[in-house]
Enzyme design. Structure first.
Site, PDB file in Angstrom:
ATOM      1  N   ASP A  88       0.535  -1.332   0.041  1.00 48.73           N
ATOM      2  CA  ASP A  88       0.190   0.147   0.122  1.00 48.73           C
ATOM      3  C   ASP A  88       0.972   1.521   0.104  1.00 48.73           C
ATOM      4  O   ASP A  88       2.030   1.374   0.633  1.00 48.73           O
ATOM      5  CB  ASP A  88      -1.021   0.237   1.379  1.00 48.73           C
ATOM      6  CG  ASP A  88      -1.911  -0.226   0.974  1.00 48.73           C
ATOM      7  OD1 ASP A  88      -2.704  -0.215   0.067  1.00 48.73           O
ATOM      8  OD2 ASP A  88      -2.991  -0.626   1.802  1.00 48.73           O
ATOM      9  N   LYS A 118      -0.301  -0.307  -4.048  1.00 52.87           N
ATOM     10  CA  LYS A 118      -1.564   0.283  -5.097  1.00 52.87           C
ATOM     11  C   LYS A 118      -1.906   1.351  -3.669  1.00 52.87           C
ATOM     12  O   LYS A 118      -1.610   1.876  -2.736  1.00 52.87           O
ATOM     13  CB  LYS A 118      -2.529  -0.900  -3.688  1.00 52.87           C
ATOM     14  CG  LYS A 118      -4.214  -0.405  -3.959  1.00 52.87           C
ATOM     15  CD  LYS A 118      -4.891  -2.092  -2.828  1.00 52.87           C
ATOM     16  CE  LYS A 118      -4.986  -2.307  -1.102  1.00 52.87           C
ATOM     17  NZ  LYS A 118      -5.229  -0.571  -0.741  1.00 52.87           N
ATOM     18  N   GLU A 187     -13.794  -2.441  -2.269  1.00 49.26           N
ATOM     19  CA  GLU A 187     -14.349  -2.209  -0.491  1.00 49.26           C
ATOM     20  C   GLU A 187     -15.817  -2.151   0.257  1.00 49.26           C
ATOM     21  O   GLU A 187     -15.761  -0.317  -0.545  1.00 49.26           O
ATOM     22  CB  GLU A 187     -13.204  -1.380   0.136  1.00 49.26           C
ATOM     23  CG  GLU A 187     -13.324  -1.926   1.348  1.00 49.26           C
ATOM     24  CD  GLU A 187     -12.330  -1.285   2.831  1.00 49.26           C
ATOM     25  OE1 GLU A 187     -12.770  -0.749   3.710  1.00 49.26           O
ATOM     26  OE2 GLU A 187     -11.023  -1.018   2.500  1.00 49.26           O
TER      27      GLU A 187
END
Length: 274
Positions: A88, A118, A187
């Site tokens: 991330d 990401k 998400e």
């Protein structure tokens, strides 16, 4: 032949090619020892900025730094062998400009030797995704509930439960896919919308609180193992390690206080004289 040449990791293009095929298995990891366990079963390991919550006790992921992500990314790379490792990009490391994002992503790739990064955000981050992808940096997108935006969202609530909100989220997914991301995390999005986006975009979707129709699934390891005191609605507990650890520590403490540990088999005697 170098040691590295004998290790065959999955790559971002290979994960990209899994669209519509065998579901992609993805879990988080932040340590070498858990990475070694996860690596046996997963296609992708995410070194998530959720480490801020899991390892450091932060209420949100906002305080996580680039240095923290790199440190734990190195640990996961040392512990794993075959999974694609994605790290991330933390809040504040990529939003200011595409050039800022490039320099942060290069640091992550160079210092951890992971396979991809990401970042969160849809349409607003499409230019950055395209900039990174064109310069050899594989990018996984992240849309729907974006935890780094908690201070503007106000709460960790599911997205797209009102059909009037669908268009913006669909546009986010399309923009990220068209910009060159090799996959996208969806998400906490209403199931029908996550299913629809999966059908619409040409890249794999990775669901977390989304839909079984997504091309893959991801969970936070500590959540699914029962180590987190609270877990979101979308988590299935595949283990209940929290109480087991508590019991083990309680037994250890009792043995120490009773001088029952260490026992004779746990201590070292003197060498026999010749």
């Amino acid at each position: 032949m170098s040691v590295q040449s004998t290790i065959r990791r999955k790559t971002a293009p290979e994960i990209r090619a899994r669209k519509g095929g065998e579901p992609i298995v993805m879990l988080t990891s932040y340590h070498a020892h858990t990475a070694a366990l996860v690596d046996r079963h997963c296609d992708v390991i995410l070194v998530g900025d959720s480490l801020g919550n899991v390892m450091h006790g932060f209420e949100t992921t906002v305080p996580v730094t680039l240095e923290m992500m790199i440190l734990q990314g190195c640990a996961v790379m040392r512990g794993s062998r075959q999974a694609l490792v994605v790290v991330d990009m933390p809040f504040g490391s990529y939003e200011a400009s595409k050039e800022q994002a490039f320099h942060a992503a290069v640091r992550i790739l160079k210092e951890t030797q992971c396979g991809a990064v990401k970042l969160e955000g849809g349409e607003r981050m499409a230019e950055t995704v395209a900039f990174l992808s064109a310069r050899g940096i594989p990018v996984m997108g992240h849309i729907g509930l974006t935890p780094q935006s908690i201070n503007t969202l106000g709460s960790f609530r599911a997205q797209g439960r009102d059909e009037a909100d669908w268009a913006a989220i669909e546009n986010d997914a399309a923009a990220i896919a068209q910009a060159g991301a090799f996959s996208v995390v969806i998400e906490a999005v209403a199931e029908p919308l996550a299913r629809r986006i999966t059908q619409q975009v040409a890249i794999p979707t990775i669901g977390i609180g989304a839909s079984a129709a997504c091309d893959g699934q991801v969970l936070v390891l500590e959540d699914m193992l029962g180590l987190s005191p609270r877990a979101p609605k979308f988590v299935r507990r595949y283990g209940n390690l929290g109480p087991a650890i508590d019991e083990a520590v309680e037994r250890y403490a009792a043995d120490v206080r009773a001088r029952a540990f260490p026992a004779a088999e746990h201590v070292y005697g003197m060498k026999a004289r010749t």
